[in-house]
Design a protein around this motif. Structure first.
Motif, mmCIF file in Angstrom:
data_model
loop_
_atom_site.group_PDB
_atom_site.id
_atom_site.type_symbol
_atom_site.label_atom_id
_atom_site.label_comp_id
_atom_site.label_asym_id
_atom_site.label_seq_id
_atom_site.Cartn_x
_atom_site.Cartn_y
_atom_site.Cartn_z
ATOM 1 N N ASP A 1 0.850 -1.192 0.000
ATOM 2 C CA ASP A 1 0.000 0.000 0.000
ATOM 3 C C ASP A 1 0.883 1.237 0.000
ATOM 4 O OD1 ASP A 1 -2.380 1.337 -0.081
ATOM 5 O OD2 ASP A 1 -3.023 0.817 1.930
ATOM 6 N N HIS A 2 0.379 2.331 0.506
ATOM 7 C CA HIS A 2 1.083 3.609 0.437
ATOM 8 C C HIS A 2 2.566 3.473 0.756
ATOM 9 C CE1 HIS A 2 -2.988 5.607 1.703
ATOM 10 N NE2 HIS A 2 -3.062 4.985 0.537
ATOM 11 N N GLY A 3 3.383 4.082 -0.048
ATOM 12 C CA GLY A 3 4.819 4.096 0.211
ATOM 13 C C GLY A 3 5.302 5.514 0.464
ATOM 14 N N ARG A 4 6.529 5.602 0.912
ATOM 15 C CA ARG A 4 7.172 6.909 1.056
ATOM 16 C C ARG A 4 7.559 7.424 -0.327
ATOM 17 N NH1 ARG A 4 12.315 5.487 3.722
ATOM 18 N NH2 ARG A 4 12.004 3.667 2.373
ATOM 19 N N HIS A 5 7.940 8.685 -0.384
ATOM 20 C CA HIS A 5 8.475 9.270 -1.613
ATOM 21 C C HIS A 5 9.990 9.342 -1.411
ATOM 22 C CE1 HIS A 5 4.600 11.319 -0.411
ATOM 23 N NE2 HIS A 5 4.236 10.474 -1.374
ATOM 24 N N ILE A 6 10.720 8.501 -2.127
ATOM 25 C CA ILE A 6 12.164 8.381 -1.917
ATOM 26 C C ILE A 6 12.931 8.599 -3.224
ATOM 27 C CG2 ILE A 6 11.830 6.796 0.016
ATOM 28 C CD1 ILE A 6 12.658 4.490 -1.819
ATOM 29 N N TRP A 7 14.224 8.882 -3.080
ATOM 30 C CA TRP A 7 15.128 9.026 -4.239
ATOM 31 C C TRP A 7 14.644 10.099 -5.208
ATOM 32 C CZ3 TRP A 7 14.925 3.018 -4.846
ATOM 33 C CH2 TRP A 7 15.567 2.430 -3.753
ATOM 34 N N ASP A 8 14.044 11.166 -4.634
ATOM 35 C CA ASP A 8 13.599 12.332 -5.401
ATOM 36 C C ASP A 8 12.526 12.001 -6.441
ATOM 37 O OD1 ASP A 8 15.464 14.048 -4.059
ATOM 38 O OD2 ASP A 8 17.038 13.305 -5.382
ATOM 39 N N GLU A 9 11.766 10.957 -6.208
ATOM 40 C CA GLU A 9 10.715 10.595 -7.149
ATOM 41 C C GLU A 9 9.557 11.596 -7.079
ATOM 42 O OE1 GLU A 9 8.074 6.703 -8.476
ATOM 43 O OE2 GLU A 9 8.845 6.806 -6.424
ATOM 44 N N VAL A 10 9.074 12.005 -8.230
ATOM 45 C CA VAL A 10 7.895 12.860 -8.322
ATOM 46 C C VAL A 10 6.723 11.963 -8.710
ATOM 47 C CG1 VAL A 10 6.804 14.795 -9.506
ATOM 48 C CG2 VAL A 10 9.253 14.855 -9.019
ATOM 49 N N CYS A 11 5.714 11.899 -7.844
ATOM 50 C CA CYS A 11 4.656 10.914 -8.035
ATOM 51 C C CYS A 11 3.390 11.334 -7.301
ATOM 52 C CB CYS A 11 5.111 9.542 -7.516
ATOM 53 S SG CYS A 11 5.560 9.551 -5.750
ATOM 54 N N ARG A 12 2.332 10.577 -7.515
ATOM 55 C CA ARG A 12 1.102 10.760 -6.758
ATOM 56 C C ARG A 12 1.399 10.504 -5.279
ATOM 57 N NH1 ARG A 12 -1.683 8.115 -9.679
ATOM 58 N NH2 ARG A 12 -3.375 9.464 -10.367
ATOM 59 N N PRO A 13 0.869 11.323 -4.360
ATOM 60 C CA PRO A 13 1.153 11.121 -2.937
ATOM 61 C C PRO A 13 0.865 9.689 -2.489
ATOM 62 C CG PRO A 13 0.008 13.201 -3.257
ATOM 63 C CD PRO A 13 0.005 12.501 -4.581
ATOM 64 N N GLY A 14 1.893 9.031 -1.952
ATOM 65 C CA GLY A 14 1.746 7.677 -1.430
ATOM 66 C C GLY A 14 1.860 6.587 -2.470
ATOM 67 N N TYR A 15 1.918 6.955 -3.747
ATOM 68 C CA TYR A 15 1.859 5.943 -4.804
ATOM 69 C C TYR A 15 2.995 6.057 -5.812
ATOM 70 C CZ TYR A 15 -2.565 4.151 -3.148
ATOM 71 O OH TYR A 15 -3.540 3.556 -2.386
ATOM 72 N N GLY A 16 4.214 6.177 -5.287
ATOM 73 C CA GLY A 16 5.380 6.130 -6.140
ATOM 74 C C GLY A 16 5.766 4.695 -6.460
ATOM 75 N N LEU A 17 6.771 4.548 -7.293
ATOM 76 C CA LEU A 17 7.240 3.224 -7.698
ATOM 77 C C LEU A 17 8.230 2.627 -6.706
ATOM 78 C CD1 LEU A 17 7.632 0.911 -9.780
ATOM 79 C CD2 LEU A 17 9.379 2.359 -10.875
ATOM 80 N N TYR A 18 9.214 3.417 -6.300
ATOM 81 C CA TYR A 18 10.376 2.852 -5.619
ATOM 82 C C TYR A 18 10.062 2.236 -4.265
ATOM 83 C CZ TYR A 18 12.545 5.926 -9.112
ATOM 84 O OH TYR A 18 12.883 6.556 -10.274
ATOM 85 N N ASP A 19 9.427 3.001 -3.389
ATOM 86 C CA ASP A 19 9.208 2.471 -2.039
ATOM 87 C C ASP A 19 8.167 1.370 -2.017
ATOM 88 O OD1 ASP A 19 10.123 2.652 0.680
ATOM 89 O OD2 ASP A 19 8.143 3.411 1.208
ATOM 90 N N ARG A 20 7.166 1.452 -2.896
ATOM 91 C CA ARG A 20 6.184 0.366 -2.951
ATOM 92 C C ARG A 20 6.817 -0.917 -3.500
ATOM 93 N NH1 ARG A 20 1.046 1.408 -6.018
ATOM 94 N NH2 ARG A 20 2.300 2.814 -7.297
#
Length: 358
Positions: A317-336
């Protein structure tokens, strides 16, 4: 168990199907037609389009999140029967394309709620945050403005634009709606929907309230084990199920998540697994999926599901925003993706232990 990954569709997601396909263990995407207003029938052509896109990458589309419930159904207004009829047609259309689970929620006016979408954590990442003190000073309009201004021009998951344009009227309508009233309206809906869902081979899976307590005085009815029992026993149908969300239920430290997972495994066709870290004043931040990083017993939940024969779908589910990823809040690729691998590792450990190979 099938591992899945939520995808918001071409043109509405920073993540591509090609990227999702490269995450080990992912079998399908969890999807929806986010631009179709609540209460309208999902067109067959649009459903076929998304299914075809995912299938090109070897990904199934067996889980939908969400087919949103029109507010008139939640309020129990006379117009609800028309919207329920449309919902039935959507289920029939989805069943033509192999959909097995439909996640939905019954939260009045608002969907999930946070006071900060990019709260900085100790490690420099940012994440969704609930400030227990700040929420007391906010108005509903301020909440909506904050959410809409921080979504990176992408749709807010679960938040229906048509609802948010008429907050005052909706709050007035809910002024005298109790939790008992809301449960009765949900029961009415389920009694109408479940026979059709059974015929279609679809399991309805209600999502817990997020957070699992009242916001702005609105009634909440999926907060804890007692609420879950009331809903699952209200309509005796294999299509009346629960989306087990460890992050939503984990918003209250009084919820025993391992006990809930163990008790209702057979009624859980779909699970969202994520972690939250609680603070002493009732605030919490969404942490990494790693058990030790938060307050949710992630590995214990996985073990409980495994031990009780869980054979449904799981997604990180919701992930952090890491490695300077620009994404939908909680729904980036890297942490998920990191979280997904952690969940698979926890699941595989149970498999190995059972087979005595560990």
């Amino acid at each position: 168990m099938q591992m899945t990954f939520r995808w918001y569709g071409e043109g509405n997601d920073t993540i591509t199907l090609k990227q999702i396909r490269q995450i080990p263990g992912v079998k399908g995407v969890v999807w929806a037609l986010h631009d179709v207003p609540a209460g309208e029938v999902w067109p067959v052509g649009r459903i076929e389009e998304v299914v075809s896109q995912a299938n090109q990458y070897g990904l199934n589309t067996e889980v939908v999140e969400s087919v949103n419930i029109h507010e008139d159904i939640k309020l129990g207004l006379p117009s609800r029967d028309n919207y329920i009829a449309a919902y039935k047609e959507t289920l029939k259309n989805l069943s033509q394309y192999g959909v097995k689970v439909v996640c939905y929620n019954f939260m009045p006016v608002f969907d999930w709620f946070r006071t900060d979408l990019y709260k900085e954590a100790e490690d420099g990442s940012t994440a969704l945050y609930f400030d227990a003190k700040k929420v007391l000073s906010l108005t509903p309009e301020e909440v909506v403005k904050n959410m809409e201004e921080n979504t990176k021009d992408l749709t807010l998951p679960g938040w229906e634009p048509e609802r948010l344009k008429d907050l005052k009227r909706l709050f007035d309508l809910y002024k005298h709606v109790t939790e008992e009233d809301l449960l009765a309206n949900l029961t009415y809906f389920l009694k109408e929907i479940c026979p059709v869902a059974e015929e279609c081979g679809i399991k309805m899976a209600i999502h817990p309230d997020d957070p699992p307590f009242s916001i702005f005085g609105l009634p909440r009815i999926v907060k804890n084990k007692q609420d879950i029992h009331s809903i699952l026993s209200a309509v005796d149908s294999p299509s009346n199920g629960l989306t087990f969300c460890s992050g939503s239920l984990g918003g209250s430290l009084s919820n025993d998540l391992i006990d809930i997972a163990s008790t209702y495994t057979s009624r859980i066709p779909f699970a969202h697994i994520r972690n939250v870290k609680h603070f002493g004043d009732g605030s919490f931040i969404e942490s990494s999926h790693l058990t030790e990083d938060g307050s949710v017993p992630i590995t214990g939940i996985i073990k409980a599901l495994y031990d009780n024969g869980f054979d449904g779908y799981i997604r990180p589910d919701h992930g952090r925003h890491i490695w300077d990823e620009v994404c939908r809040p909680g729904y980036g690729l890297y942490d998920r993706a990191l979280g997904l691998m952690y969940l698979l590792g926890a699941w595989d450990t149970n498999v190995l232990m059972k087979s005595s190979q560990y």
